[in-house]
Design a protein around this motif. Structure first.
Motif, PDB file in Angstrom:
ATOM      1  N   CYS A  55      72.117  34.732  20.751  1.00 50.17           N
ATOM      2  CA  CYS A  55      71.722  34.836  19.622  1.00 50.17           C
ATOM      3  C   CYS A  55      71.465  35.491  19.083  1.00 50.17           C
ATOM      4  N   CYS A  56      71.280  35.899  18.198  1.00 54.08           N
ATOM      5  CA  CYS A  56      71.251  36.810  16.609  1.00 54.08           C
ATOM      6  C   CYS A  56      69.942  35.999  15.597  1.00 54.08           C
ATOM      7  N   LYS A  57      69.204  36.630  15.195  1.00 47.60           N
ATOM      8  CA  LYS A  57      68.844  36.455  13.789  1.00 47.60           C
ATOM      9  C   LYS A  57      68.591  37.464  13.464  1.00 47.60           C
ATOM     10  N   HIS A  58      69.137  38.464  12.956  1.00 51.45           N
ATOM     11  CA  HIS A  58      69.381  40.115  12.144  1.00 51.45           C
ATOM     12  C   HIS A  58      69.118  39.434  10.659  1.00 51.45           C
ATOM     13  N   CYS A  59      69.679  38.144  10.781  1.00 47.67           N
ATOM     14  CA  CYS A  59      69.626  38.384   9.237  1.00 47.67           C
ATOM     15  C   CYS A  59      69.922  36.427   8.634  1.00 47.67           C
ATOM     16  N   TYR A  60      69.588  36.400   7.585  1.00 49.13           N
ATOM     17  CA  TYR A  60      69.404  33.965   7.368  1.00 49.13           C
ATOM     18  C   TYR A  60      70.921  33.405   7.170  1.00 49.13           C
ATOM     19  N   MET A  61      71.838  34.469   7.571  1.00 50.77           N
ATOM     20  CA  MET A  61      72.777  33.345   7.267  1.00 50.77           C
ATOM     21  C   MET A  61      72.897  32.650   8.488  1.00 50.77           C
ATOM     22  N   GLY A  62      72.015  33.328   9.721  1.00 51.53           N
ATOM     23  CA  GLY A  62      71.944  32.574  11.291  1.00 51.53           C
ATOM     24  C   GLY A  62      70.320  32.087  10.383  1.00 51.53           C
ATOM     25  N   PRO A  63      69.515  31.632  11.964  1.00 46.49           N
ATOM     26  CA  PRO A  63      70.023  32.345  13.353  1.00 46.49           C
ATOM     27  C   PRO A  63      71.197  31.897  13.763  1.00 46.49           C
ATOM     28  N   CYS A  64      72.142  33.107  14.609  1.00 41.89           N
ATOM     29  CA  CYS A  64      73.631  32.336  14.682  1.00 41.89           C
ATOM     30  C   CYS A  64      73.316  32.247  16.456  1.00 41.89           C
ATOM     31  N   ARG A  65      73.809  31.305  17.199  1.00 44.02           N
ATOM     32  CA  ARG A  65      73.638  31.091  18.444  1.00 44.02           C
ATOM     33  C   ARG A  65      75.485  30.999  19.183  1.00 44.02           C
ATOM     34  N   VAL A  75      82.141  33.597  17.547  1.00 45.38           N
ATOM     35  CA  VAL A  75      81.085  34.634  16.675  1.00 45.38           C
ATOM     36  C   VAL A  75      80.178  34.655  16.065  1.00 45.38           C
ATOM     37  N   GLY A  76      79.235  35.234  15.783  1.00 44.49           N
ATOM     38  CA  GLY A  76      77.824  35.308  14.349  1.00 44.49           C
ATOM     39  C   GLY A  76      78.536  34.820  13.106  1.00 44.49           C
ATOM     40  N   VAL A  77      77.470  34.162  11.630  1.00 45.94           N
ATOM     41  CA  VAL A  77      78.976  34.123  10.376  1.00 45.94           C
ATOM     42  C   VAL A  77      79.263  35.179  10.082  1.00 45.94           C
ATOM     43  N   CYS A  78      78.786  36.132  10.944  1.00 44.52           N
ATOM     44  CA  CYS A  78      79.152  37.985   9.939  1.00 44.52           C
ATOM     45  C   CYS A  78      80.200  38.107  10.732  1.00 44.52           C
ATOM     46  N   GLY A  79      80.475  37.511  11.557  1.00 44.23           N
ATOM     47  CA  GLY A  79      81.984  38.125  12.701  1.00 44.23           C
ATOM     48  C   GLY A  79      81.322  38.971  13.605  1.00 44.23           C
ATOM     49  N   ALA A  80      79.669  39.010  14.015  1.00 48.03           N
ATOM     50  CA  ALA A  80      78.967  39.871  15.142  1.00 48.03           C
ATOM     51  C   ALA A  80      80.122  39.429  16.260  1.00 48.03           C
ATOM     52  N   THR A  81      80.773  39.805  17.286  1.00 55.46           N
ATOM     53  CA  THR A  81      80.522  39.088  18.747  1.00 55.46           C
ATOM     54  C   THR A  81      79.761  39.726  19.805  1.00 55.46           C
ATOM     55  N   THR A  84      78.544  43.497  20.158  1.00 57.71           N
ATOM     56  CA  THR A  84      77.284  43.724  19.052  1.00 57.71           C
ATOM     57  C   THR A  84      76.020  42.497  19.192  1.00 57.71           C
ATOM     58  N   ILE A  85      76.594  41.538  19.428  1.00 55.96           N
ATOM     59  CA  ILE A  85      74.672  40.997  19.467  1.00 55.96           C
ATOM     60  C   ILE A  85      73.660  41.330  20.185  1.00 55.96           C
ATOM     61  N   MET A  86      74.361  41.501  21.906  1.00 59.44           N
ATOM     62  CA  MET A  86      73.779  41.950  22.904  1.00 59.44           C
ATOM     63  C   MET A  86      73.082  43.085  22.830  1.00 59.44           C
ATOM     64  N   ALA A  87      73.859  44.377  22.112  1.00 58.58           N
ATOM     65  CA  ALA A  87      73.679  45.502  21.875  1.00 58.58           C
ATOM     66  C   ALA A  87      72.850  45.265  21.577  1.00 58.58           C
ATOM     67  N   ARG A  88      73.260  44.945  19.878  1.00 53.15           N
ATOM     68  CA  ARG A  88      71.495  44.946  18.859  1.00 53.15           C
ATOM     69  C   ARG A  88      70.287  44.745  19.546  1.00 53.15           C
ATOM     70  N   ASN A  89      70.301  43.303  20.048  1.00 50.93           N
ATOM     71  CA  ASN A  89      69.383  43.023  21.369  1.00 50.93           C
ATOM     72  C   ASN A  89      68.490  43.724  21.690  1.00 50.93           C
ATOM     73  N   HIS A 205      70.673  46.635  11.636  1.00 47.42           N
ATOM     74  CA  HIS A 205      70.944  45.696  10.484  1.00 47.42           C
ATOM     75  C   HIS A 205      71.773  45.175  10.229  1.00 47.42           C
ATOM     76  N   ILE A 206      72.150  44.415   9.614  1.00 49.11           N
ATOM     77  CA  ILE A 206      73.330  43.257   9.574  1.00 49.11           C
ATOM     78  C   ILE A 206      74.236  44.210   8.955  1.00 49.11           C
ATOM     79  N   GLY A 207      75.747  44.411   9.638  1.00 48.55           N
ATOM     80  CA  GLY A 207      76.634  45.537   8.904  1.00 48.55           C
ATOM     81  C   GLY A 207      76.719  47.003   8.820  1.00 48.55           C
TER      82      GLY A 207
HETATM   83 FE1  SF4 Z   1      73.397  37.809  10.379  1.00 42.13          FE
HETATM   84 FE2  SF4 Z   1      74.992  37.730  11.953  1.00 42.13          FE
HETATM   85 FE3  SF4 Z   1      74.017  37.975  13.436  1.00 42.13          FE
HETATM   86 FE4  SF4 Z   1      74.352  35.862  12.566  1.00 42.13          FE
HETATM   87  S1  SF4 Z   1      74.871  37.606  13.912  1.00 42.13           S
HETATM   88  S2  SF4 Z   1      71.940  36.375  12.057  1.00 42.13           S
HETATM   89  S3  SF4 Z   1      75.585  36.467  10.520  1.00 42.13           S
HETATM   90  S4  SF4 Z   1      74.049  39.318  11.072  1.00 42.13           S
END
Ligand code: SF4
Ligand code: MSK
Length: 653
Positions: A55-65, A75-81, A84-89, A205-207
């Motif tokens: 899961c990712c809550k790095h921005c408020y288009m999500g949190p994405c699960r 993928v997340g709303v931004c397209g994060a795979t 990417t999500i596990m590595a960023r966490n 950070h997102i993006g």
């Molecule tokens: Fe935001 Fe992308 Fe993370 Fe979803 S996956 S919370 S859209 S940064």
């Protein structure tokens, strides 16, 4: 905290912990209607998506699960795979862990500077030999210079550990040449800790950084900024200021509490406050005050990591590790628990209230709602410590709680350091790691393992640590320990020379000849850096390859729980060590990121991660790795073993 719902009694206390004292207190807590973390942990059902880091809550288009069962379908709303999500966490976990140790190290450095500048009078430089040794290790010329001149130069150099914008952190010069060259080749030599942690946060950070290989490089750099940075500064300067530990006998477990004494527990990670308390409890004024209230004296006891540090340095008794810090309050015998930073459960506040214990926070960086705050200032330690003692003595005088102190106490030898390992095997005049290497090459010692880290209520307290270490020493693997793991083994009686027969024939032969336990306690979790320096010294001594990655060594945190543990794990992996975590690991098997950590990094010349749910399986994985390294070094065929007597010591040592 007080219970307003039925307490889970289906699971017996002996299933929650193998520490009999903690089990006794868990039973008492249940009888008293009090819930502690060992029960809260059992009842908590972790989020299945979070536990796999999907899961990712790095921005408020999500949190994405994402779907952990089929991670590449979504993928997340931004397209994060998923990678990417596990590595960023993991990156943010490591950044937090590294920040914690670096913040601690910077605080220790500040105290060192204030001593050097004469602004702090209650502490001083205790170990001038170590001061010179550390200064020389990073290229400072000490010849003909007086102590404070060397200290000033050391301060100026070590400040770069935190403030460097570019260049290389000073203590990276202590790594083996080949290890440092690998970091240079891959562009991951840490610059300054503030820069590395800041860049890690910025890149996640997102993006921003969305390529898991590239994120992993900065994860390693940020982790190395911990192990070869803030943590190493903290350990080395603490030794210089408060004294380098040497083997000392100390008592461990809740039986160290004394019903007829004022009991004061110190718990946290900062040595200065504990040192201040140690000075204050010896003040005849407070001893008389305690006696006037009917006490036989004041009993100062440590817990968790500052406890492990003070036990190593001064033989101060230790009441238990992370999972016992609430349980000890259930005795009713603790008049004050004084805490500073890291691993202080918020739950302590309500438990302390239930048992009429003073919970006192002392650090500006760590207040707790419901606790009393008395700030500790290094310029005026007694301003804090005396108020603590006044409160504790008053509480003793008006104790109304029934008191139940478990009887368990275990004596052990603590206070080993990389300097002492060199001395005990090599002797005063020819201190060297060569005898250790020789014993590894001849097969008496199969390899060396670091077993470290926390306890976690997800599993039976201490049970993974003890089963794992037992299996390792039985197979002739010398075990180095720190932190809450060291306390688990100390309680189980492994930190005495008498434990040597529990080891395999080769290791027990060496232990009996030299007079050491098969399990060597090196101090707090910050002191894991002693293991890095010992590993570098093994490489330098020769015969075991050119880099840390060549050594027949492995590491493990079988009951880990903190972000600091992840930072430590990653700095060991990036330094070349196979590192296995119990409990689980925040990645999904079968993903590219998981494969990089658990396989790819090793192919690049680093260590790698491993994980398993069973301590014996973990031990076997570590032993298999050690054997693989022995084979690569061409030392897999052990010499025929012969019995040695003391006259052979010179040959062994
Ligand atoms: Fe935001 Fe992308 Fe993370 Fe979803 S996956 S919370 S859209 S940064
Ligand atoms: S205190 S980080 S529980 S070892 Fe250092 Fe113990 Fe782990 Fe905290």
């Amino acid at each position: 905290m007080a219970s307003d719902k039925p307490i889970n009694k289906q699971v017996s206390s002996s299933e929650r912990t193998m520490c009999e004292a903690t089990a006794q207190m868990l039973d008492k807590a249940r009888r008293d209607g009090v819930i502690i973390a060992l029960d809260r942990g059992y009842e908590m059902k972790p989020c299945p998506i979070g536990v796999e880091s999907a899961c990712c809550k790095h921005c408020y288009m999500g949190p994405c699960r994402l779907n952990p069962r089929d991670p590449y379908k979504k993928v997340g709303v931004c397209g994060a795979t998923i990678d990417t999500i596990m590595a960023r966490n993991l990156a943010r976990n490591v950044a937090t862990g590294s920040a914690s140790h670096n913040d601690h190290g910077m605080h220790i450095l500040k105290l060192f500077k204030e001593i050097v500048d004469g602004r702090v009078k209650d502490f001083s430089i205790q170990d001038t030999i170590k001061l010179e040794r550390v200064a020389k290790s990073i290229g400072i010329d000490v010849e003909g210079k007086e102590v404070y001149a060397v200290a000033k130069e050391l301060y100026v150099e070590l400040e770069k550990t935190f403030s460097n914008v570019d260049g290389e952190m000073p203590f990276t010069r202590r790594a083996p040449k080949a290890t440092l060259e690998q970091w240079r080749k891959d562009g991951i030599v840490p610059r300054g800790a503030m820069r590395e942690v800041m860049e890690m946060m910025s890149r996640t950070h997102i993006g921003c950084d969305q390529e898991y290989n590239n994120i992993t490089k900065q994860i390693s750099r940020t982790a190395l900024a911990d192990g070869w940075g803030g943590s190493m500064v903290a350990t080395e300067l603490s030794d210089i200021m408060f004294g380098t530990p040497s083997p000392t006998v100390a008592e461990v477990n809740m039986g160290v509490l004394k019903e007829d004494h004022v009991n004061v527990i110190v718990h946290g990670h900062e040595p200065a406050m504990f040192e201040g308390m140690l000075a204050a409890v010896s003040d005849p004024f407070f001893v008389e005050e305690a006696k006037a209230k009917g006490a036989a004296g004041i009993n100062l006891v440590g817990m968790c990591c500052s406890g492990a540090e003070m036990m190593s340095r001064h033989g101060i008794p230790h009441a238990g590790n992370f999972s016992s810090t609430e349980a000890v309050l259930v005795t009713g015998a603790v008049d004050a628990m004084v805490v500073d930073i890291q691993c202080i459960k918020q739950g302590l506040a309500s438990i302390a209230k239930c048992y009429d214990t003073h919970l006192i926070t002392t650090n500006s960086r760590a207040h707790i709602e419901g606790a009393t705050h008395i700030e500790f200032e290094e310029q005026d330690p007694r301003g804090c410590t005396d108020q603590v003692l006044i409160k504790a003595i008053a509480r003793f005088g008006s104790r109304s709680m029934p008191i139940e102190i478990p009887k368990q106490v275990q004596k052990g030898v603590h206070g080993f350091t990389h300097e002492y390992i060199e001395y005990m095997l090599g002797g005063t005049f020819r201190g060297s790691y060569s005898p250790l290497n020789e014993n590894i090459i001849n097969g008496r010692i199969r390899g060396v393992a670091g077993v470290v880290g926390c306890t976690n209520p997800k599993v039976k307290q201490d049970s993974f640590h003890v089963a794992l270490v037992q299996e390792l020493i039985r197979n002739d693997v010398l075990v180095l320990q720190t932190g809450c793991s060291q306390i688990a083994l100390a309680k189980a009686g492994f930190l005495t020379p008498e434990a040597a027969p529990l080891a395999g024939p080769g290791l027990s032969e060496v232990c009996e000849t030299v007079g050491i336990p098969p399990v060597l306690g090196l101090g707090s979790c910050v002191d894991n850096t002693r293991i890095l320096i010992a590993a570098s010294a093994m490489v330098e001594a020769g015969g075991l390859g050119n880099s840390i990655a060549d050594l027949p060594v492995a590491g493990c945190a079988p009951e880990w729980m903190s972000e600091k543990a992840l930072a430590i794990g990653q700095y060991f992996v990036a330094s070349g060590v196979y590192t296995v975590f119990g409990i689980g690991f925040p990645t999904i098997k079968g993903t590219k990121f998981h494969d990089l950590l658990f396989n790819g990094l090793e192919q690049q010349g680093y260590g790698k991660w491993g994980t398993a749910a069973d301590p014996i399986e973990i031990a076997q994985m570590m032993i298999a790795h050690i054997d693989k390294k022995r084979k690569e070094l061409g030392i897999d065929k052990t010499r025929e073993r012969t019995l040695v007597d003391m006259s052979d010591r010179r040959d062994i040592a």
